[in-house]
Design a protein around this motif. Structure first.
Motif, PDB file in Angstrom:
ATOM      1  N   ALA A 166       0.861  -1.179   0.000  1.00  0.00           N
ATOM      2  CA  ALA A 166       0.000   0.000   0.000  1.00  0.00           C
ATOM      3  C   ALA A 166       0.898   1.229   0.000  1.00  0.00           C
ATOM      4  CB  ALA A 166      -0.919  -0.001   1.217  1.00  0.00           C
ATOM      5  N   TYR A 167       0.302   2.428   0.040  1.00  0.00           N
ATOM      6  CA  TYR A 167       1.116   3.641  -0.047  1.00  0.00           C
ATOM      7  C   TYR A 167       1.876   3.933   1.244  1.00  0.00           C
ATOM      8  CZ  TYR A 167      -2.262   6.404   2.690  1.00  0.00           C
ATOM      9  OH  TYR A 167      -3.066   6.899   3.684  1.00  0.00           O
ATOM     10  N   ALA A 168       1.427   3.374   2.381  1.00  0.00           N
ATOM     11  CA  ALA A 168       2.061   3.690   3.665  1.00  0.00           C
ATOM     12  C   ALA A 168       2.177   2.451   4.537  1.00  0.00           C
ATOM     13  CB  ALA A 168       1.261   4.769   4.400  1.00  0.00           C
ATOM     14  N   ASP A 169       3.197   2.472   5.400  1.00  0.00           N
ATOM     15  CA  ASP A 169       3.428   1.335   6.301  1.00  0.00           C
ATOM     16  C   ASP A 169       2.279   1.145   7.283  1.00  0.00           C
ATOM     17  OD1 ASP A 169       5.346  -0.740   7.336  1.00  0.00           O
ATOM     18  OD2 ASP A 169       5.079   0.453   9.153  1.00  0.00           O
ATOM     19  N   LYS A 170       1.597   2.232   7.616  1.00  0.00           N
ATOM     20  CA  LYS A 170       0.459   2.114   8.528  1.00  0.00           C
ATOM     21  C   LYS A 170      -0.603   1.170   7.965  1.00  0.00           C
ATOM     22  CE  LYS A 170      -2.866   4.900  11.142  1.00  0.00           C
ATOM     23  NZ  LYS A 170      -3.366   6.275  11.412  1.00  0.00           N
ATOM     24  N   LEU A 171      -0.803   1.245   6.669  1.00  0.00           N
ATOM     25  CA  LEU A 171      -1.766   0.357   6.021  1.00  0.00           C
ATOM     26  C   LEU A 171      -1.252  -1.075   5.949  1.00  0.00           C
ATOM     27  CD1 LEU A 171      -3.418   2.237   3.021  1.00  0.00           C
ATOM     28  CD2 LEU A 171      -4.586   0.982   4.828  1.00  0.00           C
ATOM     29  N   THR A 172      -0.007  -1.253   5.533  1.00  0.00           N
ATOM     30  CA  THR A 172       0.526  -2.615   5.424  1.00  0.00           C
ATOM     31  C   THR A 172       0.589  -3.275   6.802  1.00  0.00           C
ATOM     32  OG1 THR A 172       2.839  -1.869   5.557  1.00  0.00           O
ATOM     33  CG2 THR A 172       1.864  -2.047   3.370  1.00  0.00           C
ATOM     34  N   ARG A 173       0.784  -2.452   7.836  1.00  0.00           N
ATOM     35  CA  ARG A 173       0.775  -2.996   9.196  1.00  0.00           C
ATOM     36  C   ARG A 173      -0.609  -3.561   9.527  1.00  0.00           C
ATOM     37  NH1 ARG A 173       4.556  -4.356  13.171  1.00  0.00           N
ATOM     38  NH2 ARG A 173       3.239  -5.132  14.839  1.00  0.00           N
ATOM     39  N   SER A 174      -1.651  -2.898   9.046  1.00  0.00           N
ATOM     40  CA  SER A 174      -3.009  -3.405   9.294  1.00  0.00           C
ATOM     41  C   SER A 174      -3.248  -4.726   8.556  1.00  0.00           C
ATOM     42  CB  SER A 174      -4.055  -2.362   8.886  1.00  0.00           C
ATOM     43  OG  SER A 174      -4.152  -2.248   7.478  1.00  0.00           O
ATOM     44  N   PHE A 175      -2.619  -4.892   7.377  1.00  0.00           N
ATOM     45  CA  PHE A 175      -2.717  -6.171   6.666  1.00  0.00           C
ATOM     46  C   PHE A 175      -2.047  -7.277   7.492  1.00  0.00           C
ATOM     47  CE2 PHE A 175      -2.180  -3.520   2.520  1.00  0.00           C
ATOM     48  CZ  PHE A 175      -3.440  -2.973   2.690  1.00  0.00           C
TER      49      PHE A 175
END
Length: 260
Positions: A166-175
């Protein structure tokens, strides 16, 4: 008598079976499902599994049953979902949440909205599609559905790597957190569906998950688009991309879009 001869005999028996709702009919369906599985004929095994589910459902809805008989049939009913869950994404979604409180379930309350998307994701897994783009309004559950889809593919192919970005680590962390919860939390039935794909390693810093055995390229790697993907993983099963730009300003920046 070999397996094929038994299959042919049982098929003939089912065609002339007078009472399609009695237990003998279900036993013959179950025997056929087992034989098809042994022959690696998954398509016919799933067809017979669906036939069992329909007949059990008809019995549950159409007759006054005692408590013990209802419990027995409900157990068989859910076993049909367990059988098909490794092959059918819809069955997987229903089965792994079957023991969750109704108000906590994700998929069942949203079936009307998400069923068509689930069918498209099934087609992607089956190779009928090469690429799938999903665009839906915020709050409809598309990202959460994506996380469930990732775990399903991980369980099916634990030794092959996938990437979620995704565009940001915050999102990939949620994955990463979402996939790990589905795999680890006993409230979900992931381990029942995929007993041969146990969790063996996680790395919170690198946002990676390994199933079945520790590998150089992890079963799942979650990493933002700007964090450097070269050499980090391979995409042998799935490349999952969710929200690749941060907003309209970035989307309208031609140079930035070229870089992405």
């Amino acid at each position: 008598m070999n397996n094929q001869e038994l299959i042919n005999k049982l098929l003939k028996d089912l065609k002339k079976h007078s009472n399609m709702q009695d237990d003998l009919y279900l036993q013959k369906c179950e025997a056929l499902r087992t034989l098809y599985s042994r022959e690696n004929d998954i398509s016919h095994a799933l067809g017979m599994n669906l036939e069992m589910r329909k007949k059990i459902n008809e019995t549950l809805l159409g007759e006054t049953l005692g408590i013990n008989e209802r419990k027995r049939l409900l157990k068989k009913y859910w076993q049909t979902y367990l059988f098909s869950a490794p092959y059918d994404f819809h069955s997987y979604l229903l089965y792994i949440e079957k023991d969750r409180d109704a108000e906590k379930r994700f998929y069942q309350p949203r079936i009307e909205v998400l069923r068509s998307v689930v069918k498209d994701l099934q087609d992607l897994s089956d190779g009928k599609l090469v690429r799938l783009g999903i665009s839906m309004p915020p709050g409809t559950g598309k990202s959460t559905l994506g996380i469930f889809y990732i775990t399903w593919l991980m369980g099916k192919e634990p030794l092959k790597p996938s990437l979620a970005t995704a565009y940001a680590d915050k999102l990939t962390r949620s994955f990463f957190d979402g996939a790990l919860q589905i795999i680890k939390d006993p409230e979900y039935k992931f381990s029942e569906v995929f007993p041969e794909s146990p969790l063996v390693a996680t790395n919170s810093k690198d946002e990676t998950i390994d199933l079945k055995q520790i590998k150089r390229f992890k079963t799942l790697t979650c990493r933002s688009i700007d964090s450097g993907l070269t050499g980090a993983t391979r995409c042998e099963v799935l490349a999952y991309a969710d929200d690749m730009v941060s907003g309209s300003e970035e989307a309208l920046n031609h140079e930035r879009m070229e870089i992405l």
